[in-house]
Design a protein around this motif. Structure first.
Motif, PDB file in Angstrom:
ATOM      1  N   HIS A  17       0.907  -1.170  -0.038  1.00 12.27           N
ATOM      2  CA  HIS A  17      -0.090   0.066   0.072  1.00 12.27           C
ATOM      3  C   HIS A  17       0.908   1.334   0.141  1.00 12.27           C
ATOM      4  CE1 HIS A  17      -3.520   2.282   0.319  1.00 12.27           C
ATOM      5  NE2 HIS A  17      -4.273   1.378   1.002  1.00 12.27           N
ATOM      6  N   HIS A 309      -3.570  -7.984   2.491  1.00  8.06           N
ATOM      7  CA  HIS A 309      -4.273  -6.828   3.127  1.00  8.06           C
ATOM      8  C   HIS A 309      -5.474  -7.279   3.801  1.00  8.06           C
ATOM      9  CE1 HIS A 309      -5.989  -7.253  -0.847  1.00  8.06           C
ATOM     10  NE2 HIS A 309      -6.848  -6.167  -0.369  1.00  8.06           N
ATOM     11  N   ARG A 393      -2.273  -3.496   8.275  1.00  5.03           N
ATOM     12  CA  ARG A 393      -2.015  -2.550   7.238  1.00  5.03           C
ATOM     13  C   ARG A 393      -1.238  -1.225   7.728  1.00  5.03           C
ATOM     14  NH1 ARG A 393      -8.079  -2.233   4.376  1.00  5.03           N
ATOM     15  NH2 ARG A 393      -8.097  -4.541   4.026  1.00  5.03           N
TER      16      ARG A 393
END
Length: 964
Positions: A17, A309, A393
């Protein structure tokens, strides 16, 4: 970057990410500039494809999967120019980039939905509406922890809208052709910028039909095929589609079509079975799902993963399997969400490193393209208190510095707090702490990824054959591509297991362990016995015995030329060697041929321009053989001791340097003939005496006389319990060795006990020495270094050393580094003892022999010889040793068939640094290291006179650059 249409089959994908990776502008959010700065880390890790989670404009109610503008980048991530700069640099490094294509739904904030809400809007048909929530009754709710229905009432529209996920993510209406066209335009926009592929998020839910599950409908499959056709019509092959279809195997297979659907799909059914097999210590769950997921088109590929994720989804397991996995891996209800487990990989495994390494090995060797989730390469943990799936995350942990090195923003401004408590705190788990630690998870993964890269086609495109091992705790499979055969064996048990591999079809092959490159015993029977420790695994290449590379010394590769020069010889060898009987024309031709031969020998430390026979003694009458002293000229004069022979028949051994006529025969130089060394040893044992025109030859040997001697290098041979060295170059080294070595009371010295001496009045030259040898098989130190270097370099194949390479070098070169340090220590101790025995002088007495002074027997290193007596800087001896180390590394790299010198240069520098460091740690006086590059360059220039091989030229060029 050239386009290989099947590149995705060899891909190793790293999922990240942007928001979580690295913050370059200190606002608390990761951005594209930060990701660009960290590309060298990803390249060095060994991945070749990046999957970027959503970075588009979004209110971030679902971590970016609720998109409000497909064409804009979320400002905290940077600008479109930042993205282009990142993409260009990634491509320059050979990294491909996959981005998200969220086709099923948008955010409620998207202008399309805001327009569609308005009564009478022409865009109303872009979404799925109903006057009643009773439509599509019976369709399952995916996020049961958060939603009670797939319908939500919108007061502005006065109707219910359909959503398969969160209520703030309305589903698009794919029955409207305008929607499909709009989503294709989104795909074209990012493909035009240069992205290499698209992850199709939530792909099974595009269409709705009454009376169905509204999943995997034929219309959805057809839409996916149209998407691929549009992509290839515009760009040709090379850009790929990766389907996220969390379905049973029979429901996922149609997405591949007949090779006209998606290129890749996630193997969701296999992933939970890996964890089940590990816990049950039984391979059957893995085998069953591997068999269920067979039969995809030749051009298609499964994408494999352990964690990502989202939650570890347990949708596609039976109810009994789900209860078992929940109870084992998430007994605490806080870690359960949506029929899954929200944990990262390492905490999911209870911090057990052996289980972690085993699963990573399976991930990278099973059939498919592996996906690694950011941070799992260092064993990052999670935070269950952050809600939803945010606990997995959190920011990437780079340093033990504030905010884990992710951002310099104030802590309260971070988008999520880094893990800062417990065993997974960034204070303990971070890239910096693991970078140079050879035993870290990071460097384990780098080694494993390098292995995957080296055999990319085998693991990515090869066939997989399960082996029916009787012990069910053992999972074994064969990966085959072309002529390459790789064997993977894994122990799923927490206890050591003994078993037999059914390898009947591979009898006669030799298993080569891939990490160490060590050969195992050949397969000689149908059942191959093996033992693996708890959760152990091993990888083998099955090789034909004749294909196993063995490093050969460069001198052994010097062959006899096809056309030998002619030497006129009417009678016997005396016409060449005995001055009073010499035929001058024949002697001149003989010397010319011999000098030419010697000029091509790498073991001779000069290129002679001319030569004269200084002395000769007939050593053997039958099969004539003479011991000679030859005076060579090249920037001065040097005496060389050579055994020379004549034979009427051509011998198989090398050494022929001339042909004689009219008396037909061949002249041989015997420095590389082990038979001569054995003959000399026997004659010395008898108490040899001889007389030439100029001098006496006297010799003795008091030790054993084995039947055969092994030639370790020209001038050095050994057998059971004895060594014998010739003073091929008469530089005074053997004289000093005979006189001084017995006076050095160091346990790792082998003092001589026998000798062959040339005497003329007061002039005395030692021609050969013999001595006792400890039990074991000896080898010269240079050959040992070359062998250890080849093993270490083989382990480093495919690695990138630019980012934190020290840890990799230490692990791969452990034996070679230890040897270099041992040599440094022993050279320092030798200098100190020589000072005491021979006096201080103006410097230190020179060893002068480099690695050639040492011999290895049964793991111990022994000193065998000194150089000529002299005084000089310790740097000169270190330069001799360092040069030999570097050259051995280069030869080893060359023997592996490699050409690029970056890796061998890094390894050479590493080993030389170990040598210097050990020497400095042993002596009280500091070395003048400012002069070191100049000393090395000077010695490299001298060594170039031996032979102008590319390796010697490279080393000289390297040190000249450093000496500037």
């Amino acid at each position: 970057m050239g386009v290989d249409p099947l590149w995705y089959k060899d891909a190793v994908i790293y999922q990240l990410h942007v928001r979580s990776f690295y913050d370059a502008n200190d606002d608390g959010y990761g951005d594209f500039e930060g990701l660009r700065q960290k590309l060298p880390y990803l390249e060095a890790l060994g991945v070749n494809t990046l999957w970027l989670m959503p970075f588009f404009q979004s209110p971030l109610r679902d971590d970016g999967y609720d998109i409000s503008d497909y064409y804009q980048i979320l400002p905290v991530h940077g600008s479109l120019e930042d993205f282009k700069r990142f993409l260009d640099e990634a491509h320059e490094m050979g990294l491909r980039v996959i981005v998200e294509l969220v086709l099923n739904h948008t955010s409620i904030d998207h202008p399309w939905f805001q327009e569609a809400r308005k009564p009478g809007s022409p865009m109303r048909d872009w979404y799925v509406w109903s006057d009643t929530p009773e439509k599509y009754k019976g369709v399952r709710v995916i996020f049961q922890d958060f939603e009670t229905s797939n319908w939500t009432f919108d007061p502005v529209a006065g109707a219910y809208y359909w959503h398969r996920f969160y209520h703030h993510q309305p589903d698009l209406n794919w029955d409207n052709p305008e929607v499909e066209k709009a989503m294709q335009e989104v795909m074209f926009f990012w493909a035009d910028l240069g992205v290499d592929g698209f992850r199709l998020d939530a792909i099974p839910y595009l269409y709705e039909r009454e009376g169905t599950s509204c999943e995997n409908l034929p219309e959805t499959i057809a839409a996916v095929k149209r998407l691929r056709a549009a992509l290839e019509k515009r760009y040709g092959p090379g850009k790929i589609l990766l389907a996220e279809a969390n379905m049973w195997p029979e429901e996922t297979l149609p997405y591949f079509g007949e090779g006209d659907g998606v290129h890749m799909a996630y193997n969701f059914p296999l992933m939970p079975r890996i964890f089940m097999a590990l816990r049950r210590e039984d391979r059957r769950p893995i085998e069953a799902m591997l068999q269920e997921t067979e039969g995809i088109p030749e051009s298609a590929q499964w994408a494999l993963f352990l964690r990502n994720h989202d939650e570890l989804t347990l949708e596609k397991v039976t109810e009994e399997e789900r209860e078992f996995l929940w109870e084992i891996y998430a007994p605490d209800p806080r870690f359960r969400i949506n029929l899954g487990i929200r944990r990262r990989l390492m905490p999911l495994l209870g911090g057990d490193r052996r289980r972690y390494e085993l699963l990573q090995a399976l991930l990278l060797t099973l059939k498919g393209s592996p996906i690694l989730y950011y941070g799992d390469e260092i064993g990052m943990g999670d935070n269950p208190f952050l809600g939803d799936r945010n606990g997995v995350r959190t920011p990437m942990q780079w340093y033990a510095d504030r905010n884990a090195g992710f951002s310099r923003a104030p802590y309260h401004r971070l988008f999520l707090p880094p893990v800062s408590e417990g065993p997974y705190s960034y204070h303990f788990v971070n890239v910096e702490a693991q970078q140079d630690n050879p035993h870290s998870l990071l460097n384990f993964n780098r080694r494993l990824l390098a292995l995957r890269k080296r055999y990319a086609q085998v693991f990515g495109q090869g066939t997989l054959t399960l082996l029916p091992v009787e012990n069910r705790r053992i999972l074994a499979y064969l990966r085959t591509y072309g002529e390459e055969r790789l064997l993977v064996v894994a122990n799923l048990s927490r206890y050591t297991q003994a078993f037999h591999l059914p390898l009947e079809a591979f009898q006669g092959l030799v298993p080569i362990e891939l990490f160490s490159q060590n050969p195992f015993p050949p397969v000689t029977q149908p059942l191959y016995p093996m033992t693996l420790g708890p959760h152990g695994f091993t990888l083998f290449a099955l090789a034909l015995p004749e294909t196993i590379r063995v490093s050969a010394p460069d001198w052994a590769e010097e062959v006899t030329p096809e056309m030998l020069p002619q030497v006129p010889m009417e009678e016997g060898l005396e016409s060449l060697f005995v001055e009073t009987m010499a035929d001058e024309r024949a002697r001149a031709a003989f010397l010319k041929a011999l000098v030419q031969w010697l000029g091509e020998r790498s073991w001779l430390a000069l290129k002679p321009q001319r030569g004269e026979l200084y002395d000769a003694l007939r050593f053997q009458k039958t099969s004539p053989l003479y011991l000679t002293l030859l005076q060579l000229e090249h920037h001065g004069r040097t005496l060389v001791f050579l055994p020379l022979a004549w034979d009427a028949e051509e011998r198989e051994s090398s050494g022929a340097f001339a042909r004689t006529r009219p008396r037909e025969g061949y002249l041989y130089e015997l420095s590389q003939d082990a038979g001569f060394y054995a003959l000399l040893l026997r004659r010395l044992k008898e108490g040899f005496q001889g007389r030439s025109l100029k001098a006496y030859y006297r010799g003795e040997h008091r030790g054993p006389v084995p039947e055969e001697l092994t030639l370790l290098r020209p001038g050095l041979a050994a057998g059971d319990g004895v060594w014998l060295q010739l003073g091929l170059v008469q530089d005074g080294g053997l004289n000093r060795t005979l006189e001084t070595l017995p006076r050095l009371d160091l346990p790792w010295i082998l003092p001589p006990e026998g000798q062959l001496v040339w005497e003329r009045g007061r002039e005395r030259r030692v021609l050969a020495l013999t001595g006792p040898l400890p039990e074991g098989k000896p080898q010269e130190a240079f050959a040992l270094v070359q062998t250890l270097a080849a093993e270490g370099l083989a382990r480093l194949r495919g690695q990138r050393l630019e980012e934190g390479g020290a840890g990799l070098l230490v692990e791969a070169l452990r034996e070679l580094e230890s040897l270099a340090r041992l040599l440094g220590v022993r050279l320092a101790l030798l200098h100190q003892r020589l000072k005491q025995v021979e006096g201080e002088g103006e410097g230190v007495p020179l060893l002068g022999r480099g690695l050639g002074a040492f011999l290895e027997v049964s793991g111990e290193l022994y000193l065998l010889a000194l150089g000529p007596r002299g005084w000089g800087s310790p740097l000169e001896d270190l330069a001799r040793m360092a040069y030999d180390l570097e050259r051995a590394v280069e030869l080893a790299w060359e023997s592996l068939g490699e050409e690029e010198e970056g890796m061998s240069q890094a390894v050479g520098a590493f080993v030389v640094e170990a040598l210097l460091g050990a020497y400095q740690d042993t002596v009280p006086e500091p070395l003048d290291l400012e002069a070191w590059p100049g000393v090395m360059a000077s010695w490299a220039e001298v060594q170039l006179q031996r032979e102008e091989r590319s390796i010697r030229l490279r080393i000289l060029r390297r040190w000249k650059e450093r000496a500037r």
